[in-house]
Design an enzyme around this catalytic site. Structure first.
Site, PDB file in Angstrom:
ATOM      1  N   CYS A 283      38.995  38.133  31.068  1.00  0.00           N
ATOM      2  CA  CYS A 283      40.045  38.049  30.164  1.00  0.00           C
ATOM      3  C   CYS A 283      39.567  38.565  28.671  1.00  0.00           C
ATOM      4  O   CYS A 283      39.900  39.671  28.125  1.00  0.00           O
ATOM      5  CB  CYS A 283      40.711  36.652  29.945  1.00  0.00           C
ATOM      6  SG  CYS A 283      41.375  36.097  31.368  1.00  0.00           S
TER       7      CYS A 283
HETATM    8  N1  LIG Z   1      40.602  34.069  35.982  1.00  0.00           N
HETATM    9  C1  LIG Z   1      41.296  33.580  34.758  1.00  0.00           C
HETATM   10  O1  LIG Z   1      40.690  32.605  34.315  1.00  0.00           O
HETATM   11  C2  LIG Z   1      42.356  34.083  34.223  1.00  0.00           C
HETATM   12  C3  LIG Z   1      43.270  33.435  33.236  1.00  0.00           C
HETATM   13  C4  LIG Z   1      44.331  33.789  32.848  1.00  0.00           C
HETATM   14  C5  LIG Z   1      44.914  35.047  33.191  1.00  0.00           C
HETATM   15  N2  LIG Z   1      44.183  35.701  34.448  1.00  0.00           N
HETATM   16  C6  LIG Z   1      44.924  36.907  34.645  1.00  0.00           C
HETATM   17  O2  LIG Z   1      45.328  36.811  35.948  1.00  0.00           O
HETATM   18  C7  LIG Z   1      45.153  37.836  36.787  1.00  0.00           C
HETATM   19  C8  LIG Z   1      44.521  37.691  38.101  1.00  0.00           C
HETATM   20  O3  LIG Z   1      43.171  37.268  37.535  1.00  0.00           O
HETATM   21  P1  LIG Z   1      42.320  36.653  38.763  1.00  0.00           P
HETATM   22  O4  LIG Z   1      41.219  35.970  38.003  1.00  0.00           O
HETATM   23  O5  LIG Z   1      42.974  35.498  39.455  1.00  0.00           O
HETATM   24  O6  LIG Z   1      41.955  37.590  39.805  1.00  0.00           O
HETATM   25  P2  LIG Z   1      41.104  37.477  41.112  1.00  0.00           P
HETATM   26  O7  LIG Z   1      40.359  38.748  41.333  1.00  0.00           O
HETATM   27  O8  LIG Z   1      40.245  35.970  41.118  1.00  0.00           O
HETATM   28  O9  LIG Z   1      42.065  37.543  42.129  1.00  0.00           O
HETATM   29  C9  LIG Z   1      42.981  38.465  42.393  1.00  0.00           C
HETATM   30  C10 LIG Z   1      43.354  38.687  43.723  1.00  0.00           C
HETATM   31  O10 LIG Z   1      44.279  39.554  44.106  1.00  0.00           O
HETATM   32  C11 LIG Z   1      44.178  40.212  45.317  1.00  0.00           C
HETATM   33  N3  LIG Z   1      44.774  41.599  45.277  1.00  0.00           N
HETATM   34  C12 LIG Z   1      44.235  42.557  44.694  1.00  0.00           C
HETATM   35  N4  LIG Z   1      45.096  43.760  44.908  1.00  0.00           N
HETATM   36  C13 LIG Z   1      46.075  43.115  45.534  1.00  0.00           C
HETATM   37  C14 LIG Z   1      47.169  43.642  45.994  1.00  0.00           C
HETATM   38  N5  LIG Z   1      47.786  44.707  46.125  1.00  0.00           N
HETATM   39  N6  LIG Z   1      48.145  42.690  46.803  1.00  0.00           N
HETATM   40  C15 LIG Z   1      47.907  41.618  47.015  1.00  0.00           C
HETATM   41  N7  LIG Z   1      46.707  41.009  46.580  1.00  0.00           N
HETATM   42  C16 LIG Z   1      45.998  41.671  45.838  1.00  0.00           C
HETATM   43  C17 LIG Z   1      42.624  40.370  45.329  1.00  0.00           C
HETATM   44  O11 LIG Z   1      42.098  40.297  46.558  1.00  0.00           O
HETATM   45  C18 LIG Z   1      42.360  38.779  44.924  1.00  0.00           C
HETATM   46  O12 LIG Z   1      42.106  37.805  45.818  1.00  0.00           O
HETATM   47  C19 LIG Z   1      44.675  38.996  35.765  1.00  0.00           C
HETATM   48  O13 LIG Z   1      45.715  39.658  35.059  1.00  0.00           O
HETATM   49  C20 LIG Z   1      44.012  38.022  34.781  1.00  0.00           C
HETATM   50  O14 LIG Z   1      43.756  38.750  33.556  1.00  0.00           O
HETATM   51  C21 LIG Z   1      43.127  35.210  34.501  1.00  0.00           C
END
Ligand SMILES: NC(=O)c1ccc[n+]([C@@H]2O[C@H](COP(=O)([O-])OP(=O)(O)OC[C@H]3O[C@@H](n4cnc5c(N)ncnc54)[C@H](O)[C@@H]3O)[C@@H](O)[C@H]2O)c1
Length: 446
Positions: A283
């Site tokens: 992030c």
């Molecule tokens: N990790 C954190 O602490 C956090 C905190 C706040 C916000 N965010 C935001 O949340 C969002 C997700 O982050 P995350 O950390 O969960 O990512 P992540 O990589 O852990 O998880 C994303 C998931 O989406 C799946 N994916 C990818 N393309 C896809 C598609 N076309 N259809 C369905 N699934 C698909 C992936 O396989 C994966 O399992 C990002 O925008 C991030 O900036 C993350």
């Protein structure tokens, strides 16, 4: 008469969805089962909703279906309990009509030009469009620039013939997950929600209020998108500031950590931020540049963001220079020295390595000829990463092993490290986290 019928239909669709949320018969679709989607799934399941989880990664779907977790701080037991409560994971997007809500939690990285890469969000939405139906609520949770929801998701929903705000609904609700923080849970972290229209907002607020203690409505999707960016830019800029202060303090022979501890006793108007070897995670190093990119459309330069990015991304070089200087006083060079990097996750007590500054440190040291090893109780094997490659496993720390390195570089201060043993046995420690308060001849702060 037709007008009356139309208004009546809207009210019926909206009310039906509100009723289904209220009586927990709504099926919660979550798309993207990663660090954000998985805890959200657990919370909806805990409250009694049936959750249908979608992901394109078959291995994740298989793991979840078998009751396994792939995230360290999420237990297999919690997945098993969710399965008992009806949770299902699938790669089959044609099941989207079974869900009432489609909550998108997919990655939003930067491309190699450090511009927003919305491909995951757009691919997800394009896969869902053929299956969108009347009564669907789409909620985007991925961090992104203001305008994404209305400019990218809305037209895709409309292309399906849906009248958004009347017979289907669209909101943006940013995620505030802080992995590894024991003081907050999904339920207790207030959640911001902005809708495309008042009806969208009403439904979004109803949905999240069913599982989260406090929902904060804002007037638009753009305000919700900007809220998340402000939060993360606030962190990135303040960490940049404190990293710069660290460099100045170091030149003046002052311990920045002592100064921060003293300043933090001020009961108002000061928020402590802590310097480190750089900025990591999915992030804080990335999200600010979503705004930088969008601001250009309005002729605005985001100078604070650029400056903080520059300071923070230079920190690994500064730490490596400290390692070089510390070895130099022992008549050694980085080239040929054995260097043990402690902690390669991007922050303490987690296993997440995305954008970890430790990896940049390891690469820089290796490029300078060091023989690099690492130890991290949360990362037993160096994972496959798109741009970084090390064939390494975590070194087990015992007295003889610790003593065998020319330099131990503390990059991520996990609680599981035995700091007393490290201090006792290491020849040289370079501490980039301010962990060692007492000065010692063989400890150098960086
Ligand atoms: N990790 C954190 O602490 C956090 C905190 C706040 C916000 N965010 C935001 O949340 C969002 C997700 O982050 P995350 O950390 O969960 O990512 P992540 O990589 O852990 O998880 C994303 C998931 O989406 C799946 N994916 C990818 N393309 C896809 C598609 N076309 N259809 C369905 N699934 C698909 C992936 O396989 C994966 O399992 C990002 O925008 C991030 O900036 C993350």
């Amino acid at each position: 008469m037709a007008g009356f019928y139309f208004v009546g239909t809207i009210i019926v669709i909206k009310q039906q969805l509100l009723n289904r949320i209220a009586d927990k018969s709504a099926v919660i679709g979550i798309v993207g089962l990663g660090y954000v989607g998985l805890p959200l799934m657990l919370r909806f399941a805990e409250v009694g909703y049936k959750v249908l989880g979608f992901d394109i990664d078959q291995s994740k779907v298989d793991a979840l279906t078998a009751g396994k977790s792939y995230i360290e701080h999420i237990s297999a037991d919690s997945i098993a309990t969710a399965l008992e409560r009806g949770f299902e994971a699938t790669t089959d997007f044609s099941r989207a009509p079974e869900a009432d809500t489609l909550i998108l939690c997919v990655p939003t990285p930067l491309n190699k030009y450090r511009e927003p890469d919305l491909s995951f969000v757009l691919d997800t939405m394009d896969s869902l469009v053929p299956y969108l139906r009347e009564g669907h609520l789409v909620s985007l949770e991925s961090t992104t620039y203001p305008g994404t929801t209305d400019e990218e998701l809305l037209p895709r929903m409309q292309s399906r013939g849906l009248n958004v705000g009347t017979d289907a609904f669209l909101v943006f609700s940013p995620e505030r997950e802080d992995p590894g923080n024991p003081n907050f849970t999904t339920r207790t972290i207030p959640k911001v929600c902005g809708g495309y229209s008042p009806a969208c907002q009403e439904i979004g607020v109803a949905l999240y209020s069913a599982v989260i203690d406090k929902v904060v409505p804002v007037s638009s999707t753009r305000a919700a998108e900007m809220t998340k960016l402000l939060e993360n830019i606030h962190r990135a800029v303040n960490i940049g500031l404190v990293n710069e202060m660290k460099i100045v303090a170091d030149k003046m022979g002052i311990d920045i950590h002592e100064v921060i501890r003293a300043a933090a006793t001020k009961p108002f108007g000061f928020v402590p931020y802590y310097p480190g070897p750089g900025l990591g995670g999915h992030c804080i190093p990335i999200d600010p540049f979503y705004l930088t990119w969008k601001a250009r459309e309005y002729g605005v330069n985001t100078r604070f963001i650029e400056l903080a990015g520059e300071v923070n991304s230079n920190m690994p070089d500064w730490v490596v220079a400290k390692v070089a200087a510390a070895l130099n006083t022992r008549k050694k060079a980085i080239n040929g020295s054995r260097v043990l990097v402690l902690g390669i996750a991007y922050k303490k007590n987690v296993d997440d390595m995305r954008e970890s500054p430790s990896v940049f440190l390891m690469e820089k040291l290796r490029d300078l000829g060091a023989e690099v090893s690492y130890s991290d109780p949360h990362v037993p094997v160096f994972p496959k990463m798109r741009e970084h490659h090390f064939e390494l496993s975590s070194v087990t720390l015992d007295a003889a092993t610790i003593a065998s390195y020319d330099c131990v570089l503390l990059a991520t201060d996990h609680d599981k490290f035995d700091y007393a043993a490290l201090k006792e046995h290491a020849q040289l420690i370079v501490d980039s986290r301010g962990k060692y308060l007492e000065p010692a001849d063989h400890i150098v702060k960086a």
